[in-house]
Scaffold this active site. Structure first.
Site, PDB file in Angstrom:
ATOM      1  N   THR A 187      35.144  45.594  47.730  1.00 22.76           N
ATOM      2  CA  THR A 187      35.225  45.233  46.311  1.00 22.76           C
ATOM      3  C   THR A 187      34.002  45.647  45.503  1.00 22.76           C
ATOM      4  OG1 THR A 187      35.293  43.298  44.853  1.00 22.76           O
ATOM      5  CG2 THR A 187      34.351  42.947  47.007  1.00 22.76           C
ATOM      6  N   ALA A 225      43.169  39.397  52.889  1.00 26.81           N
ATOM      7  CA  ALA A 225      41.850  38.906  52.480  1.00 26.81           C
ATOM      8  C   ALA A 225      42.001  37.609  51.711  1.00 26.81           C
ATOM      9  CB  ALA A 225      41.148  39.937  51.589  1.00 26.81           C
ATOM     10  N   TRP A 264      39.462  45.700  40.345  1.00 21.38           N
ATOM     11  CA  TRP A 264      40.418  45.265  39.321  1.00 21.38           C
ATOM     12  C   TRP A 264      41.836  45.725  39.665  1.00 21.38           C
ATOM     13  CZ3 TRP A 264      38.232  45.305  33.646  1.00 21.38           C
ATOM     14  CH2 TRP A 264      36.953  44.770  33.624  1.00 21.38           C
ATOM     15  N   TYR A 319      32.613  35.176  47.404  1.00 23.16           N
ATOM     16  CA  TYR A 319      33.605  36.208  47.714  1.00 23.16           C
ATOM     17  C   TYR A 319      32.915  37.547  47.979  1.00 23.16           C
ATOM     18  CZ  TYR A 319      37.162  39.774  46.719  1.00 23.16           C
ATOM     19  OH  TYR A 319      37.979  40.874  46.780  1.00 23.16           O
TER      20      TYR A 319
HETATM   21  N1  LIG Z   1      42.556  42.021  43.589  1.00 21.19           N
HETATM   22  C1  LIG Z   1      41.499  42.744  43.211  1.00 21.19           C
HETATM   23  O1  LIG Z   1      41.226  42.898  42.021  1.00 21.19           O
HETATM   24  C2  LIG Z   1      40.646  43.429  44.235  1.00 21.19           C
HETATM   25  C3  LIG Z   1      39.532  44.153  43.801  1.00 21.19           C
HETATM   26  C4  LIG Z   1      38.757  44.803  44.746  1.00 21.19           C
HETATM   27  C5  LIG Z   1      39.078  44.718  46.096  1.00 21.19           C
HETATM   28  N2  LIG Z   1      40.151  43.978  46.482  1.00 21.19           N
HETATM   29  C6  LIG Z   1      40.450  43.909  47.911  1.00 21.19           C
HETATM   30  O2  LIG Z   1      41.673  44.574  48.138  1.00 21.19           O
HETATM   31  C7  LIG Z   1      42.366  43.964  49.233  1.00 21.19           C
HETATM   32  C8  LIG Z   1      43.794  43.609  48.824  1.00 21.19           C
HETATM   33  O3  LIG Z   1      43.736  42.660  47.769  1.00 21.19           O
HETATM   34  P1  LIG Z   1      45.003  42.274  46.903  1.00 21.19           P
HETATM   35  O4  LIG Z   1      44.618  42.388  45.487  1.00 21.19           O
HETATM   36  O5  LIG Z   1      46.209  42.977  47.413  1.00 21.19           O
HETATM   37  O6  LIG Z   1      45.085  40.715  47.230  1.00 21.19           O
HETATM   38  P2  LIG Z   1      46.355  39.764  47.370  1.00 21.19           P
HETATM   39  O7  LIG Z   1      47.466  40.235  46.525  1.00 21.19           O
HETATM   40  O8  LIG Z   1      45.789  38.386  47.179  1.00 21.19           O
HETATM   41  O9  LIG Z   1      46.747  39.984  48.878  1.00 21.19           O
HETATM   42  C9  LIG Z   1      46.006  39.474  49.943  1.00 21.19           C
HETATM   43  C10 LIG Z   1      46.971  39.108  51.019  1.00 21.19           C
HETATM   44  O10 LIG Z   1      46.229  38.583  52.114  1.00 21.19           O
HETATM   45  C11 LIG Z   1      46.952  37.453  52.579  1.00 21.19           C
HETATM   46  N3  LIG Z   1      46.106  36.531  53.306  1.00 21.19           N
HETATM   47  C12 LIG Z   1      45.266  35.589  52.830  1.00 21.19           C
HETATM   48  N4  LIG Z   1      44.738  34.903  53.839  1.00 21.19           N
HETATM   49  C13 LIG Z   1      45.259  35.412  54.974  1.00 21.19           C
HETATM   50  C14 LIG Z   1      45.129  35.095  56.345  1.00 21.19           C
HETATM   51  N5  LIG Z   1      44.326  34.121  56.782  1.00 21.19           N
HETATM   52  N6  LIG Z   1      45.839  35.831  57.247  1.00 21.19           N
HETATM   53  C15 LIG Z   1      46.652  36.815  56.836  1.00 21.19           C
HETATM   54  N7  LIG Z   1      46.847  37.135  55.549  1.00 21.19           N
HETATM   55  C16 LIG Z   1      46.152  36.439  54.638  1.00 21.19           C
HETATM   56  C17 LIG Z   1      47.513  36.816  51.341  1.00 21.19           C
HETATM   57  O11 LIG Z   1      48.568  35.951  51.695  1.00 21.19           O
HETATM   58  P3  LIG Z   1      48.875  34.648  50.797  1.00 21.19           P
HETATM   59  O12 LIG Z   1      49.462  35.197  49.506  1.00 21.19           O
HETATM   60  O13 LIG Z   1      49.836  33.889  51.625  1.00 21.19           O
HETATM   61  O14 LIG Z   1      47.581  33.966  50.571  1.00 21.19           O
HETATM   62  C18 LIG Z   1      47.980  38.041  50.563  1.00 21.19           C
HETATM   63  O15 LIG Z   1      49.282  38.425  50.940  1.00 21.19           O
HETATM   64  C19 LIG Z   1      41.503  42.779  49.654  1.00 21.19           C
HETATM   65  O16 LIG Z   1      40.677  43.176  50.714  1.00 21.19           O
HETATM   66  C20 LIG Z   1      40.645  42.500  48.430  1.00 21.19           C
HETATM   67  O17 LIG Z   1      39.434  41.891  48.776  1.00 21.19           O
HETATM   68  C21 LIG Z   1      40.953  43.334  45.586  1.00 21.19           C
END
Ligand SMILES: NC(=O)c1ccc[n+]([C@@H]2O[C@H](COP(=O)([O-])OP(=O)(O)OC[C@H]3O[C@@H](n4cnc5c(N)ncnc54)[C@H](OP(=O)(O)O)[C@@H]3O)[C@@H](O)[C@H]2O)c1
Length: 270
Positions: A95, A58, A141, A119
């Protein structure tokens, strides 16, 4: 659910992707980082058939999305459409930022979303794209032992400074990716559709920062500031605590237990 053909994880290098790869390692994981599949493009040819797609890729840069809404949509909405093209059942991660934060109580699955940010809007569109046939997991979070997250940022700042300024007027539920990944496994025996799954309890970011320093033994003060003072490009909900109203919903340990598990996985600090 039969996972004998294994699972495919998108965004496998992200914090949740990493935890999912670990949780499902016993059934066989096709782990695809952005370098192996940029999800703004259709799936690469020649991928093996799997029983489940865990779509963790994402655009997660909440502030960056305000300046680049089309790029954020290409990843979050287009990427979900492409993940569906694999033809396997899908778990989409969404989210707490689909809500506007005006409700004083925790948000339930039946509450109406009203995202404040680009977002949040792209993630809500991703939910619609995934449809009724997917498991849609709204969480909040996230923190884990890889990638950029609040716990790792606070540990870095706490080692450099005597004091950090953190907002105390946003409330949510920190969620440890290891606990979430284990809950996703349990979810596969439950009906598809929308599920709220977050760490137990809730706190403000300032309270979370204080807990991080306390649990990690870091000597750093937390100075509380308001969201207005921080002046970030993307608006955030004041309350985004998620709870489930669904029977049998997987529940996670309290967020503080998740924090301890995360710190344990991060290992000793200098
Ligand atoms: N983080 C939060 O607090 C949170 C809260 C609620 C929901 N979520 C959801 O949970 C899920 C996982 O989030 P996370 O926290 O693990 O985020 P993260 O650590 O930022 O991981 C997202 C991954 O997606 C990759 N990505 C970005 N653009 C891409 C593309 N075009 N093609 C393929 N991969 C791509 C990123 O790669 P790069 O590092 O190379 O960009 C990263 O490895 C997401 O759907 C997010 O919306 C997150």
């Amino acid at each position: 659910m039969d996972l004998s053909r294994g699972v495919l994880v998108t965004g496998a290098d992200g914090q949740l992707g990493t935890a999912l790869c670990e949780q499902f390692a016993d059934v066989g994981v096709v782990a695809l980082s952005r370098a192996q599949w940029d999800v703004t493009l259709p799936p690469p040819r020649g991928l093996p058939e799997v029983d489940l797609v865990l779509h963790a890729a994402a655009w997660t840069n909440v502030d960056g999305a305000e300046a680049s809404p089309q790029d954020a949509a290409a990843v979050n909405v287009g990427g979900t459409q492409h993940a569906l093209e694999l033809g396997a059942p899908l778990v989409l991660f969404s989210t707490d930022y689909v809500f506007d934060g005006r409700k004083p109580e925790p948000y339930l699955e039946s509450d109406a979303p009203n995202p404040l940010s680009v977002y949040g809007r792209t993630k809500l569109q991703a939910e619609a794209a995934a449809g009724d046939d997917a498991w849609i997991v709204r969480t909040s979070w996230l923190h884990g032992w890889t990638s950029t997250n609040f716990v790792r940022t606070m540990l870095r700042l706490g080692a450099e400074r005597d004091e950090v300024a953190v907002v105390d007027d946003q409330r949510g539920s920190p969620t440890y990716v290891g606990h979430l990944a284990a809950a996703v496994r349990r979810l596969l025996d439950l009906p598809r559709g929308l599920w709220h799954i977050s760490g137990g309890g809730d706190c403000t970011w300032a309270e979370f920062a204080e807990a991080i320093f306390e649990e990690a033994g870091v000597d750093c003060r937390v100075r509380t500031i308001s969201t207005a003072e921080l002046d970030r490009p993307a608006p955030r909900p004041a309350n985004s605590v998620l709870r489930s109203e669904r029977a049998d919903a997987p529940t996670l340990p309290h967020w503080r237990e998740g924090l301890r598990a995360c710190l344990g996985k991060l290992g000793p600090r200098d």
